[in-house]
Design a protein around this motif. Structure first.
Motif, PDB file in Angstrom:
ATOM      1  N   GLU A  32      -2.694  15.052  -0.861  1.00 47.01           N
ATOM      2  CA  GLU A  32      -3.248  14.221   0.208  1.00 47.01           C
ATOM      3  C   GLU A  32      -2.594  12.844   0.231  1.00 47.01           C
ATOM      4  O   GLU A  32      -2.217  12.325   1.278  1.00 47.01           O
ATOM      5  CB  GLU A  32      -4.760  14.070   0.038  1.00 47.01           C
ATOM      6  CG  GLU A  32      -5.518  15.231   0.663  1.00 47.01           C
ATOM      7  CD  GLU A  32      -6.978  15.244   0.260  1.00 47.01           C
ATOM      8  OE1 GLU A  32      -7.665  16.224   0.618  1.00 47.01           O
ATOM      9  OE2 GLU A  32      -7.419  14.294  -0.422  1.00 47.01           O
ATOM     10  N   LEU A  33      -2.473  12.307  -0.967  1.00 46.39           N
ATOM     11  CA  LEU A  33      -1.869  10.991  -1.101  1.00 46.39           C
ATOM     12  C   LEU A  33      -0.437  11.006  -0.582  1.00 46.39           C
ATOM     13  O   LEU A  33      -0.007  10.136   0.178  1.00 46.39           O
ATOM     14  CB  LEU A  33      -1.901  10.606  -2.587  1.00 46.39           C
ATOM     15  CG  LEU A  33      -2.035   9.134  -2.944  1.00 46.39           C
ATOM     16  CD1 LEU A  33      -3.158   8.477  -2.184  1.00 46.39           C
ATOM     17  CD2 LEU A  33      -2.249   8.990  -4.446  1.00 46.39           C
ATOM     18  N   ILE A  72       2.226   4.258  -3.671  1.00 44.90           N
ATOM     19  CA  ILE A  72       1.885   5.692  -3.741  1.00 44.90           C
ATOM     20  C   ILE A  72       2.583   6.442  -4.892  1.00 44.90           C
ATOM     21  O   ILE A  72       1.922   7.170  -5.617  1.00 44.90           O
ATOM     22  CB  ILE A  72       2.105   6.370  -2.367  1.00 44.90           C
ATOM     23  CG1 ILE A  72       1.010   5.840  -1.445  1.00 44.90           C
ATOM     24  CG2 ILE A  72       2.060   7.891  -2.463  1.00 44.90           C
ATOM     25  CD1 ILE A  72       0.901   6.536  -0.152  1.00 44.90           C
ATOM     26  N   ALA A 130       2.598   7.991   7.186  1.00 40.85           N
ATOM     27  CA  ALA A 130       1.683   7.283   8.085  1.00 40.85           C
ATOM     28  C   ALA A 130       1.507   5.833   7.639  1.00 40.85           C
ATOM     29  O   ALA A 130       1.433   4.922   8.464  1.00 40.85           O
ATOM     30  CB  ALA A 130       0.341   7.997   8.128  1.00 40.85           C
ATOM     31  N   LEU A 131       1.455   5.626   6.321  1.00 42.70           N
ATOM     32  CA  LEU A 131       1.301   4.262   5.819  1.00 42.70           C
ATOM     33  C   LEU A 131       2.539   3.426   6.129  1.00 42.70           C
ATOM     34  O   LEU A 131       2.442   2.248   6.441  1.00 42.70           O
ATOM     35  CB  LEU A 131       1.054   4.267   4.309  1.00 42.70           C
ATOM     36  CG  LEU A 131      -0.357   4.600   3.856  1.00 42.70           C
ATOM     37  CD1 LEU A 131      -0.428   4.601   2.332  1.00 42.70           C
ATOM     38  CD2 LEU A 131      -1.370   3.604   4.422  1.00 42.70           C
ATOM     39  N   SER A 159       0.848  13.007   1.492  1.00 39.30           N
ATOM     40  CA  SER A 159       0.941  13.234   2.940  1.00 39.30           C
ATOM     41  C   SER A 159       0.605  11.974   3.742  1.00 39.30           C
ATOM     42  O   SER A 159       0.965  11.862   4.907  1.00 39.30           O
ATOM     43  CB  SER A 159       0.028  14.383   3.367  1.00 39.30           C
ATOM     44  OG  SER A 159      -1.311  13.988   3.196  1.00 39.30           O
ATOM     45  N   THR A 160      -0.077  11.006   3.130  1.00 41.39           N
ATOM     46  CA  THR A 160      -0.396   9.784   3.881  1.00 41.39           C
ATOM     47  C   THR A 160       0.779   8.802   3.886  1.00 41.39           C
ATOM     48  O   THR A 160       0.763   7.816   4.608  1.00 41.39           O
ATOM     49  CB  THR A 160      -1.598   9.029   3.269  1.00 41.39           C
ATOM     50  OG1 THR A 160      -1.269   8.693   1.922  1.00 41.39           O
ATOM     51  CG2 THR A 160      -2.856   9.843   3.312  1.00 41.39           C
ATOM     52  N   ARG A 161       1.773   9.103   3.060  1.00 37.89           N
ATOM     53  CA  ARG A 161       2.873   8.145   2.896  1.00 37.89           C
ATOM     54  C   ARG A 161       3.600   7.792   4.193  1.00 37.89           C
ATOM     55  O   ARG A 161       3.729   6.604   4.505  1.00 37.89           O
ATOM     56  CB  ARG A 161       3.883   8.705   1.885  1.00 37.89           C
ATOM     57  CG  ARG A 161       4.059   7.771   0.726  1.00 37.89           C
ATOM     58  CD  ARG A 161       5.117   8.256  -0.216  1.00 37.89           C
ATOM     59  NE  ARG A 161       6.042   7.177  -0.426  1.00 37.89           N
ATOM     60  CZ  ARG A 161       7.222   7.312  -0.996  1.00 37.89           C
ATOM     61  NH1 ARG A 161       7.632   8.482  -1.381  1.00 37.89           N
ATOM     62  NH2 ARG A 161       7.986   6.275  -1.174  1.00 37.89           N
ATOM     63  N   GLU A 177       0.835  -1.207   0.000  1.00 34.04           N
ATOM     64  CA  GLU A 177       0.000   0.000   0.000  1.00 34.04           C
ATOM     65  C   GLU A 177       0.873   1.262   0.000  1.00 34.04           C
ATOM     66  O   GLU A 177       0.599   2.218  -0.718  1.00 34.04           O
ATOM     67  CB  GLU A 177      -0.859   0.004   1.273  1.00 34.04           C
ATOM     68  CG  GLU A 177      -2.337   0.090   1.031  1.00 34.04           C
ATOM     69  CD  GLU A 177      -3.081   0.018   2.345  1.00 34.04           C
ATOM     70  OE1 GLU A 177      -3.298   1.082   2.949  1.00 34.04           O
ATOM     71  OE2 GLU A 177      -3.408  -1.116   2.780  1.00 34.04           O
ATOM     72  N   HIS A 178       1.903   1.218   0.829  1.00 33.05           N
ATOM     73  CA  HIS A 178       2.834   2.343   0.918  1.00 33.05           C
ATOM     74  C   HIS A 178       3.642   2.497  -0.375  1.00 33.05           C
ATOM     75  O   HIS A 178       3.794   3.590  -0.916  1.00 33.05           O
ATOM     76  CB  HIS A 178       3.768   2.148   2.107  1.00 33.05           C
ATOM     77  CG  HIS A 178       4.986   3.016   2.072  1.00 33.05           C
ATOM     78  ND1 HIS A 178       6.179   2.597   1.513  1.00 33.05           N
ATOM     79  CD2 HIS A 178       5.194   4.288   2.494  1.00 33.05           C
ATOM     80  CE1 HIS A 178       7.055   3.575   1.613  1.00 33.05           C
ATOM     81  NE2 HIS A 178       6.498   4.602   2.205  1.00 33.05           N
ATOM     82  N   LYS A 199       2.414   2.570   9.697  1.00 33.62           N
ATOM     83  CA  LYS A 199       1.386   1.549   9.918  1.00 33.62           C
ATOM     84  C   LYS A 199       1.954   0.162   9.580  1.00 33.62           C
ATOM     85  O   LYS A 199       1.774  -0.806  10.325  1.00 33.62           O
ATOM     86  CB  LYS A 199       0.177   1.854   9.027  1.00 33.62           C
ATOM     87  CG  LYS A 199      -1.019   0.961   9.265  1.00 33.62           C
ATOM     88  CD  LYS A 199      -2.178   1.445   8.405  1.00 33.62           C
ATOM     89  CE  LYS A 199      -3.159   0.337   8.094  1.00 33.62           C
ATOM     90  NZ  LYS A 199      -3.975   0.639   6.920  1.00 33.62           N
TER      91      LYS A 199
END
Lengths: 191, 83, 308
Positions: free
Chosen positions: C264-265, C221, C271-272, C267-269, C217-218, C275
């Motif tokens: 947005e995508l 991106i 965190a992913l 910026s989630t990196r 998932e990470h 996770k």
């Protein structure tokens, strides 16, 4: 000792650990190593597992770099230097040559690489044909890599020279291994 | 067809060589778990928990010539107090 | 235009050169095609052998399989080397009069075509190598299960060497350790089996295997953001020719929306990644809790490295 990651574990320093690793890789019976250090397997196995975690924790790579350095200095370890694997006279002479003759070292590196590409266990092949153990070979390799690291700054020509030489030797050994297995798969394709 | 045969016989030879040769460090032997107990070679006493691991509680024979730190299962407290 | 002023003899000279180069090119293409057949045939024949060996090699480290795989890759390399040597000798080293501009032009055309053909070959070679590499598989779940089963079967099997009372192996030890007899307090030495000693090592691989969907998932991106960028880029290009105000407005809004999505995508990196890393280390800790504190330090180090 400023870096807490270098503190001994159960009294086993990084130098002890690296020297034990080198001695084991050169085929010395662990029992005699433990005896020389005055420890038991339980102590060493914990220290060994924890030294690995120290390397994982260390983002500066200081532990790993020192480990490599100590590994190649195993023969100077005060408690372990008496432990020598049984080596034939020829093996001893070859090991000496490996330490002093860069061409010989490069040749064996090329040969070992070619051996792997022809399905041989390269470490075993070196042991069988030159009487040099993997541990001894790796220790010498670390010494030569220090020389190489120096060359990067002031003698890049030397680096190219030895890379070419190793490749030439690798090709020679590859040809030998190929003929032993009855040739390569595309020998019949010609331009 | 003969091309294919040649390839297969080369592969067969390669396989025999790969599987048949000696591995560095010898063959792999799966050792089962075991339990042992060390007794003092000097006086014959066993090693009891309260006496620590490094020295014999009775004759001070040195089992381990290192100072134990906090490891995984072995802890500082396992250093013998008798010396 | 340059050919317009040439005299007849020059043109025929070029024709001869072109003909010679064409012949070499044809030969080169045929040669490469034959080598490609070899690559395909050899890879196809070796894969079932390797897959079988991967499943059946009795060695703990599958050394027989690894040697065989190295030998197969070595053969693929020997094919590639053959192609490369001929490319260097016959194409890069093709003898022609380089001070003749026209001839040089024909040569460059010839060389480009041959290089393109070689490039296709090289891609096939890389795919074949990958297929061979992909025959390697480790079932870490199975290896871990074996350790669990073994523990279950041995944990109450041992007796104190001093007094003979039963001693329990209360957890899976992966290093030799001292276990105190509850009856006589003797410190017995328990040495785990060879496979149990691999627990820490297998634990990490298994934890990575169990959480690889999170890493994926990470890792996906950049691909996703690239797709968004291209979409945006197309819209921006289409605006250049656009005069309709309403369409311009609409497309500009779309561009902004894509930009926002991109950000947005992106910026989630982190965190992913966190996770994934947290899940991986949680799994690893579950498998080998004895080193949980040390794993935690490794976790923090990896997280810090990522932030750098």
């Amino acid at each position: 000792m400023s870096n807490p990651l270098l503190e001994p574990i159960h009294g086993i320093s990084l130098y002890d650990y690296a020297a034990v690793s080198a001695k084991m890789a050169s085929g010395i019976d662990p029992k005699s190593i433990y005896k020389a250090l005055g420890i038991e397997p339980a102590v060493f196995e914990e220290a060994s597992a924890l030294w690995v975690t120290r390397m994982q924790e260390d983002s500066t790579f200081e532990v790993t770099i020192l480990f490599g350095q100590y590994f190649s200095e195993a023969d100077k370890h005060p408690k372990l230097n008496g432990l020598q694997a049984e080596v034939s006279e020829e093996g001893k002479a070859n090991l000496e040559k490996l330490k002093t003759d860069r061409y010989f070292y490069e040749e064996l590196c090329g040969a070992r690489q070619a051996a792997y590409e022809y399905g041989l266990d390269g470490a075993q092949w070196i042991q069988d044909n030159f009487g040099i153990s993997l541990g001894d070979f790796q220790a010498v390799a670390m010494k030569w890599s220090e020389v190489q690291a120096q060359d990067i700054h002031n003698n890049t020509e030397n680096i190219h020279h030895f890379v070419d030489y190793q490749q030439k030797k690798q090709a020679e050994y590859a040809a030998k291994f190929a003929s032993e297995q009855g040739g390569n798969v595309a020998d019949d394709v010609e331009f | 067809m003969s091309e294919n045969k040649k390839t297969l016989s080369l592969l067969e030879r390669m396989k025999q060589k790969a599987v048949g040769q000696k591995s560095y460090g010898g063959e792999y032997i799966e050792e089962p778990a075991k339990v042992n107990a060390r007794t003092c070679p000097n006086c014959g006493a066993g090693r009891a928990e309260q006496d620590g691991l490094t020295h014999c509680a009775y004759c001070s024979f040195e089992f381990l010539s290192v100072k134990l730190t906090d490891g995984i299962n072995i802890k500082k407290e396992d250093n013998s107090q008798t010396i | 235009m340059s050919g317009f002023f040439k005299n007849g003899s020059e043109d025929s000279r070029i024709i001869v050169v072109r003909k010679e180069m064409n012949e070499t090119k044809e030969r080169f293409f045929t040669f490469i095609e034959k080598l490609e057949d070899k690559l395909r045939e050899f890879t196809a024949a070796s894969i079932p052998e390797l897959t079988e060996l991967n499943n059946t090699d009795p060695d703990q480290f599958k050394r027989g399989y690894h040697r065989m795989k190295a030998a197969v890759l070595g053969q693929l390399d020997s094919i590639q080397k053959k192609a490369l040597d001929v490319k260097e000798e016959k194409i890069a080293g093709y003898a022609f009069s380089s001070d003749d501009h026209e001839v040089s032009k024909v040569y460059l055309e010839f060389r480009n075509e041959c290089y393109d053909r070689y490039f296709q070959f090289d891609e096939l070679y890389a795919r074949c190598r990958q297929e061979v590499e992909d025959t390697y598989a480790e079932d870490f779940e199975l290896q871990y299960q074996k350790i669990l089963d073994e523990h279950e079967s041995i944990k109450d099997k041992f007796r104190c060497k001093q007094c003979g009372s039963p001693i329990t192996i209360d957890r899976i030890y992966f290093t030799t350790t001292y276990i105190t007899c509850p009856a006589c307090q003797t410190r017995n030495t328990f040495e785990p089996s060879t496979q149990a000693k691999m627990l820490e090592h297998i634990g990490r691989s298994l934890a990575e295997q169990r959480t690889r969907h999170l890493l994926k998932e990470h890792d996906e991106i950049p691909e996703k953001t690239q797709a968004l960028y291209l979409q945006r880029h197309h819209l921006e290009l289409s605006l250049i020719q656009e005069n309709d105000k309403k369409i311009i407005e609409q497309k500009t809004a779309e561009i902004h929306a894509l930009e926002k999505q991109h950000q947005e995508l992106e910026s989630t990196r982190p965190a992913l990644y966190q996770k994934y890393l947290r899940a991986m280390f949680d799994e690893w800790n579950k498998i080998n809790p004895a080193l949980a504190d040390e794993h935690e330090k490794f976790y923090i180090r990896l997280l810090n490295d990522y932030a750098k």
